[in-house]
Design a protein around this motif. Structure first.
Motif, short mmCIF file in Angstrom:
data_model
loop_
_atom_site.label_atom_id
_atom_site.label_comp_id
_atom_site.label_asym_id
_atom_site.label_seq_id
_atom_site.Cartn_x
_atom_site.Cartn_y
_atom_site.Cartn_z
N CYS A 120 -5.16 -2.98 2.56
CA CYS A 120 -5.58 -3.49 1.26
C CYS A 120 -5.81 -5.00 1.37
O CYS A 120 -5.09 -5.70 2.10
CB CYS A 120 -4.49 -3.21 0.24
SG CYS A 120 -4.83 -3.86 -1.40
N GLU A 154 0.83 -1.20 0.00
CA GLU A 154 0.00 0.00 0.00
C GLU A 154 0.87 1.25 0.00
O GLU A 154 2.00 1.23 0.50
CB GLU A 154 -0.91 0.05 1.23
CG GLU A 154 -1.83 -1.14 1.38
CD GLU A 154 -1.50 -2.00 2.58
OE1 GLU A 154 -2.42 -2.63 3.13
OE2 GLU A 154 -0.31 -2.04 2.95
N TYR A 191 -5.36 1.84 7.16
CA TYR A 191 -6.11 1.29 6.03
C TYR A 191 -5.33 0.10 5.46
O TYR A 191 -4.14 0.21 5.16
CB TYR A 191 -6.31 2.36 4.96
CG TYR A 191 -7.37 3.36 5.34
CD1 TYR A 191 -7.17 4.27 6.37
CD2 TYR A 191 -8.60 3.40 4.67
CE1 TYR A 191 -8.15 5.17 6.74
CE2 TYR A 191 -9.59 4.30 5.03
CZ TYR A 191 -9.36 5.18 6.06
OH TYR A 191 -10.33 6.08 6.43
N TRP A 225 -10.46 -2.43 0.47
CA TRP A 225 -9.83 -1.74 1.58
C TRP A 225 -10.67 -1.91 2.83
O TRP A 225 -11.91 -1.84 2.79
CB TRP A 225 -9.67 -0.25 1.27
CG TRP A 225 -8.69 0.03 0.19
CD1 TRP A 225 -8.94 0.07 -1.15
CD2 TRP A 225 -7.29 0.30 0.34
NE1 TRP A 225 -7.79 0.35 -1.84
CE2 TRP A 225 -6.77 0.49 -0.95
CE3 TRP A 225 -6.44 0.41 1.44
CZ2 TRP A 225 -5.41 0.79 -1.18
CZ3 TRP A 225 -5.11 0.70 1.22
CH2 TRP A 225 -4.61 0.89 -0.07
#
Length: 119
Positions: A95, A6, A93, A36
């Motif tokens: 992925c 990411e 966050y 996500w």
């Protein structure tokens, strides 16, 4: 071995924008879905958005209208455009990818990228 990397996180003021990208590498036959998720401090990981290889996207209610997810099946990348950021969007966050590999179908996760929104 499949890896997801990411990029694009950072510190931004409320109302600002960011673009998160995720690139997959390794022995991938095909991708079913990329997406996500995020984990805010003290909370469980939650879905942000996912997208199929056909381009069908699903968004959490909290991000609809502000976040846009896209996928590049050739490059095996996904991009999350985040607009109108709010302090409550602050989170790590992650992925994710559901892929078909020579070893079968598997789910993969990136290491995460921090998004911090200041008020």
């Amino acid at each position: 071995q499949v890896q997801l990397v990411e990029s694009g996180g950072g510190l931004v003021q409320s109302g600002g924008s960011l673009r998160l990208s995720c690139a997959a590498s390794g022995r991938i036959n095909s991708v079913y879905r990329m997406g996500w998720y995020r984990r805010a401090p003290g909370k469980q990981r939650e879905l942000v958005a996912t997208i199929t290889s056909a381009g069908d996207a699903v968004y959490a209610d909290s991000v609809k209208g502000r976040f846009t997810l896209s996928i590049d099946n050739y490059k095996i990348t996904t991009t999350l455009q985040i607009n109108s950021l709010k302090p409550e969007d602050t989170a790590v966050y992650y992925c994710s990818e559901e892929a078909k590999t020579p070893g079968g179908d598997h789910d993969y996760w990136g290491q995460g990228t921090q998004v911090t929104v200041s008020s």
